[in-house]
Motif scaffolding. Structure first.
Motif, PDB file in Angstrom:
ATOM      1  N   GLY A 175       0.803  -1.221   0.000  1.00  0.00           N
ATOM      2  CA  GLY A 175       0.000   0.000   0.000  1.00  0.00           C
ATOM      3  C   GLY A 175       0.835   1.269   0.000  1.00  0.00           C
ATOM      4  O   GLY A 175       2.034   1.245   0.259  1.00  0.00           O
ATOM      5  N   ASP A 176       0.181   2.388  -0.282  1.00  0.00           N
ATOM      6  CA  ASP A 176       0.881   3.664  -0.261  1.00  0.00           C
ATOM      7  C   ASP A 176       1.135   4.102   1.184  1.00  0.00           C
ATOM      8  O   ASP A 176       0.550   3.560   2.126  1.00  0.00           O
ATOM      9  CB  ASP A 176       0.070   4.726  -1.023  1.00  0.00           C
ATOM     10  CG  ASP A 176      -1.340   4.860  -0.481  1.00  0.00           C
ATOM     11  OD1 ASP A 176      -1.508   5.443   0.611  1.00  0.00           O
ATOM     12  OD2 ASP A 176      -2.282   4.369  -1.142  1.00  0.00           O
ATOM     13  N   ALA A 177       2.028   5.094   1.364  1.00  0.00           N
ATOM     14  CA  ALA A 177       2.441   5.530   2.705  1.00  0.00           C
ATOM     15  C   ALA A 177       1.251   6.036   3.521  1.00  0.00           C
ATOM     16  O   ALA A 177       1.157   5.762   4.725  1.00  0.00           O
ATOM     17  CB  ALA A 177       3.502   6.619   2.584  1.00  0.00           C
ATOM     18  N   TYR A 178       0.334   6.733   2.883  1.00  0.00           N
ATOM     19  CA  TYR A 178      -0.847   7.243   3.595  1.00  0.00           C
ATOM     20  C   TYR A 178      -1.650   6.094   4.191  1.00  0.00           C
ATOM     21  O   TYR A 178      -2.027   6.113   5.359  1.00  0.00           O
ATOM     22  CB  TYR A 178      -1.719   8.074   2.632  1.00  0.00           C
ATOM     23  CG  TYR A 178      -3.138   8.233   3.107  1.00  0.00           C
ATOM     24  CD1 TYR A 178      -3.453   9.111   4.147  1.00  0.00           C
ATOM     25  CD2 TYR A 178      -4.175   7.477   2.542  1.00  0.00           C
ATOM     26  CE1 TYR A 178      -4.760   9.234   4.603  1.00  0.00           C
ATOM     27  CE2 TYR A 178      -5.469   7.599   2.987  1.00  0.00           C
ATOM     28  CZ  TYR A 178      -5.762   8.474   4.020  1.00  0.00           C
ATOM     29  OH  TYR A 178      -7.049   8.592   4.482  1.00  0.00           O
ATOM     30  N   PHE A 179      -1.922   5.059   3.365  1.00  0.00           N
ATOM     31  CA  PHE A 179      -2.736   3.951   3.849  1.00  0.00           C
ATOM     32  C   PHE A 179      -1.973   3.123   4.886  1.00  0.00           C
ATOM     33  O   PHE A 179      -2.561   2.630   5.845  1.00  0.00           O
ATOM     34  CB  PHE A 179      -3.205   3.066   2.695  1.00  0.00           C
ATOM     35  CG  PHE A 179      -4.265   2.080   3.118  1.00  0.00           C
ATOM     36  CD1 PHE A 179      -5.541   2.515   3.431  1.00  0.00           C
ATOM     37  CD2 PHE A 179      -3.980   0.725   3.234  1.00  0.00           C
ATOM     38  CE1 PHE A 179      -6.526   1.619   3.841  1.00  0.00           C
ATOM     39  CE2 PHE A 179      -4.955  -0.178   3.639  1.00  0.00           C
ATOM     40  CZ  PHE A 179      -6.230   0.273   3.941  1.00  0.00           C
ATOM     41  N   GLN A 180      -0.665   2.975   4.729  1.00  0.00           N
ATOM     42  CA  GLN A 180       0.137   2.263   5.732  1.00  0.00           C
ATOM     43  C   GLN A 180       0.003   2.939   7.091  1.00  0.00           C
ATOM     44  O   GLN A 180      -0.180   2.277   8.114  1.00  0.00           O
ATOM     45  CB  GLN A 180       1.601   2.207   5.308  1.00  0.00           C
ATOM     46  CG  GLN A 180       1.884   1.232   4.197  1.00  0.00           C
ATOM     47  CD  GLN A 180       3.334   1.252   3.755  1.00  0.00           C
ATOM     48  OE1 GLN A 180       4.154   1.976   4.297  1.00  0.00           O
ATOM     49  NE2 GLN A 180       3.652   0.466   2.740  1.00  0.00           N
ATOM     50  N   ASN A 181       0.107   4.267   7.112  1.00  0.00           N
ATOM     51  CA  ASN A 181      -0.033   5.004   8.379  1.00  0.00           C
ATOM     52  C   ASN A 181      -1.427   4.845   8.962  1.00  0.00           C
ATOM     53  O   ASN A 181      -1.597   4.711  10.176  1.00  0.00           O
ATOM     54  CB  ASN A 181       0.291   6.492   8.175  1.00  0.00           C
ATOM     55  CG  ASN A 181       1.773   6.728   8.001  1.00  0.00           C
ATOM     56  OD1 ASN A 181       2.587   5.974   8.541  1.00  0.00           O
ATOM     57  ND2 ASN A 181       2.136   7.742   7.245  1.00  0.00           N
TER      58      ASN A 181
END
Length: 200
Positions: A175-181
């Motif tokens: 996933g992208d960094a936003y969704f990982q966070n």
């Protein structure tokens, strides 16, 4: 304890050809043709309720095999596994989803397989769709999803079935960094609520 693993081994047997498998079977075990690969070798540990376990290792060291044994996807060749409570596992990209079904249908199926009743599923479905941020894509077949979309759907389902034990393989790295966070924040909330967590 949430998880007890006692002397668990997992051995994969591969044969040069189907013929060799048949010959071994017909010999009653007197002749061996299989090549054995030990993915797990006498693994023992326990994990308390609300505890966390991180597993680190090189490719081929048996991490994913261990998680599949804990989730009940694989049966150990030897040893004993005892898991107490509802387990939710995000193992592989798109694992457990039917690519031909719409995202919404896969959510329902996932929840049913985790023992949720219709009323619980109806209540959880809007939250799962909202967390995944798939919007209208939830009405399309999963086979049309990108890897990032599949991870979003998988993680949203995994956390909203209200597990006692959450198992996550390396799937979140897609996933992208936003969704990982967003996922890490959700996991922290679950840990605060006493969910046991196993992560590769």
């Amino acid at each position: 304890l949430a998880v007890e693993v006692d002397q668990v081994s997992k051995i994969y047997r591969t044969y040069p050809s189907p013929r060799h498998r048949l010959l071994e079977l017909m010999s009653g075990g007197r002749r061996r043709y299989a090549h054995e690969t030990r993915a797990l070798d006498h693994v023992t540990f326990s994990l308390g309720k609300g505890a966390r376990l991180g597993i680190v290792g090189s490719n081929g060291s048996g991490k994913s095999t261990l998680l599949k044994v804990l989730a009940g996807v694989l049966t150990p060749s030897a040893g004993r596994v005892h898991v107490r409570g509802r387990v939710s596992a995000l193992l592989e990209l798109g694992a457990g989803f039917n690519p031909e079904l719409r995202g919404r249908d896969n959510i329902r199926q996932f929840c049913e397989l985790h023992g949720m009743h219709k009323a619980e599923i109806d209540a959880a479905l809007p939250d799962i769709v909202a967390f995944s941020e798939l919007r209208d894509a939830v009405e399309h077949p999963v086979k049309t999803y990108s890897s990032g979309m599949a991870v979003r759907l998988g993680f949203a389902c995994a956390v909203y079935v209200r597990p006692d034990i959450l198992i996550v393989d390396e799937a979140l790295s897609v996933g992208d960094a936003y969704f990982q966070n967003k996922c890490l924040h959700k996991i922290r909330t679950m840990l605060d609520n006493g969910v046991s967590f196993i992560y590769v």
